[in-house]
Design an enzyme around this catalytic site. Structure first.
Site, short mmCIF file in Angstrom:
data_model
loop_
_atom_site.label_atom_id
_atom_site.label_comp_id
_atom_site.label_asym_id
_atom_site.label_seq_id
_atom_site.Cartn_x
_atom_site.Cartn_y
_atom_site.Cartn_z
N GLN A 293 0.87 -1.18 0.00
CA GLN A 293 0.00 0.00 0.00
C GLN A 293 0.91 1.24 0.00
O GLN A 293 1.65 1.46 0.96
CB GLN A 293 -0.93 0.05 1.22
CG GLN A 293 -1.92 1.21 1.05
CD GLN A 293 -2.67 1.61 2.30
OE1 GLN A 293 -2.07 1.80 3.35
NE2 GLN A 293 -3.98 1.75 2.18
N TYR B 135 -5.31 11.45 3.87
CA TYR B 135 -3.91 11.55 3.47
C TYR B 135 -3.82 12.21 2.07
O TYR B 135 -4.82 12.67 1.54
CB TYR B 135 -3.23 10.18 3.54
CG TYR B 135 -3.23 9.64 4.97
CD1 TYR B 135 -2.57 10.35 5.97
CD2 TYR B 135 -3.91 8.49 5.32
CE1 TYR B 135 -2.58 9.90 7.30
CE2 TYR B 135 -3.93 8.03 6.64
CZ TYR B 135 -3.27 8.74 7.62
OH TYR B 135 -3.29 8.31 8.92
N ARG C 73 -7.48 2.82 -2.70
CA ARG C 73 -8.34 2.82 -1.50
C ARG C 73 -8.89 4.22 -1.32
O ARG C 73 -8.14 5.19 -1.34
CB ARG C 73 -7.54 2.41 -0.26
CG ARG C 73 -8.43 2.17 0.93
CD ARG C 73 -7.66 1.62 2.13
NE ARG C 73 -8.43 0.55 2.74
CZ ARG C 73 -8.39 0.26 4.05
NH1 ARG C 73 -7.61 0.92 4.87
NH2 ARG C 73 -9.13 -0.71 4.55
N GLY D 164 -9.05 -6.50 9.03
CA GLY D 164 -7.92 -5.85 9.67
C GLY D 164 -7.55 -6.51 10.98
O GLY D 164 -6.79 -7.50 11.02
N ARG D 165 -8.13 -5.98 12.08
CA ARG D 165 -7.70 -6.43 13.40
C ARG D 165 -7.78 -7.93 13.61
O ARG D 165 -6.92 -8.53 14.29
CB ARG D 165 -8.52 -5.71 14.48
CG ARG D 165 -8.20 -4.24 14.63
CD ARG D 165 -9.33 -3.54 15.33
NE ARG D 165 -10.54 -3.60 14.53
CZ ARG D 165 -11.78 -3.42 14.99
NH1 ARG D 165 -11.97 -3.20 16.27
NH2 ARG D 165 -12.81 -3.48 14.18
#
Ligand SMILES: Cc1cc2nc3c(=O)[nH]c(=O)nc-3n(C[C@H](O)[C@H](O)[C@H](O)COP(=O)(O)O)c2cc1C
Length: 369
Positions: free
Chosen positions: A103, A175, A222, A336-337
């Site tokens: 990424q 971002y 993304r 994810g987690r």
């Protein structure tokens, strides 16, 4: 017992064959002292590949712009030593039967000046405006903007040379790329600012340059409506605006869109299609015609921001998510987690060992296994 088979059907993005629909979500770990992937990083990714994740997206890794990041323990995606580390990562992932893309991450104005690998470098952004809307630096020239776009392409070319299977541009969460998308942070009056199409032009420029660098390698972007610390922010307030936004990305030649939500089952435009309406990935798939990746609290009961405050999350149901995947609302599901905590999460789901899945413990952030 939930029928999990839709999660384990093969899929392809452009020429990339994936054995199942499970993607490891990109997760910054800031555990690469010296800014290059080390033995622990290699083993961490190889474990997830061995654990049946279909596609691994790396933690955010920075482009060559000196002001791209705020933490010197985040690995870079340029320079001999960092690329040699990444080569070891992809070789180990392939040896374990996995597929992976980096990424590519540039934090833009979210980076605090004076931090990161090059503390003296200025932070980059479309207009020198931070996420709060304050003008803190001057607006970069068009030539500088083009260099920011080229920096993604240089990294993408290196990803291809090292043998990665795809690349993902981080265009979400406030971002750099997202700062171009968002009206608050993008006040430019040239071809990179103004209408939603023009605000998407920086992403398009980066995608087109990446394409020149990678040929047939799949390019994923993304995106998100929400920004760090601004969870109600929206780039597109209607499906019509969303369509105008994603069409620019489609025309630039992107192959898949990864739609970041904190809760996968949250409808994106409930005023249009009701409380059980399509989520962001559902709308983007419908409006773009491209494959989409959905994400957000998969296999868990609460969303991820709490993890940074030390909050855990109990095991959540997969039924509704799998039903939506099966209906084709979206094509892939990023986790994810749950995969951070348990490298064998996908394997356990696949082999009917769901009773072995554990609640998410925020201490997982402190370990590196
Ligand atoms: C420790 C941690 C680091 C993250 N770092 C990134 C990142 O580098 N890039 C990114 O796009 N998202 C990042 N995210 C967001 C995840 O990719 C994902 O969207 C989020 O955790 C929701 O998925 P989950 O509920 O399954 O955890 C991070 C999340 C966590 C928990």
């Amino acid at each position: 017992m939930t029928d999990v088979s839709p999660l384990f059907r093969p899929f392809h993005i452009r020429g990339l064959e994936l054995k199942n629909r499970i993607v490891m979500a990109p997760m910054t770990r800031a555990r690469s002292p010296g800014a290059f992937p080390n033995d622990n990083n290699v083993a961490y990714y190889a474990r997830r590949a061995a654990g049946e994740v279909g596609l691994i997206l790396s933690e955010g890794t920075h482009t060559r712009r000196r002001g791209a990041g705020n933490d010197a323990n985040v690995p870079l995606f340029w320079g001999e030593q960092a690329l040699a580390g990444w080569k070891r990562v992809i070789d180990a992932v392939h040896a374990a039967g996995g597929k992976m893309g980096p990424q590519l991450w540039h934090q833009g104005m979210s980076r605090k000046p004076g931090t990161g690998h090059f503390p003296d470098a200025p932070s980059d952004g479309p207009s020198g405006i931070d996420l709060k809307g304050e003008k803190v630096a001057s607006e970069p020239s068009e030539a500088e903007v083009l260099d920011m776009a080229q920096a993604y392409a240089d990294a993408a070319g290196d990803a291809k040379r090292l043998g990665f299977d795809c690349v993902e541009l981080h265009g979400a969460h406030g971002y750099l790329i997202d700062e171009f998308f968002w009206e608050r942070t993008n006040q430019r009056t040239d071809r990179f600012g103004g209408s939603i199409e023009k605000r998407a032009e920086f992403a398009a420029e980066a995608i087109r340059r990446c394409r020149l660098a990678v040929g047939e390698l799949p390019i994923i972007i993304r995106i998100s409506q929400w920004k760090s610390g601004e969870f109600t922010a929206k780039v597109a307030t209607t499906p019509q605006e969303l369509e105008r936004w994603v069409k620019v990305l489609v025309n630039a030649g992107v192959d898949a869109i990864h739609c970041s939500q904190r809760r996968i089952l949250e409808p994106e435009f409930p005023a249009v299609d009701g409380p059980n309406g399509l989520n962001l990935a559902g709308w983007v798939k419908k409006l773009s015609g491209l494959p989409t990746i959905s994400v957000g609290s998969v296999g868990l009961s609460s969303e991820f921001i709490g993890a940074f405050r030390g909050e855990g999350s109990s095991v959540g149901k997969l039924d509704e998510i799998i039903a939506r995947l099966d209906r084709g609302e979206f094509d892939l599901v990023a986790v994810g987690r749950a995969v951070l905590q348990d490298p064998e999460w996908a394997l356990k789901v696949k082999t009917g060992r769901q009773n072995e899945l554990r609640d998410y413990d925020a201490k997982s952030l402190q370990t590196y296994f």
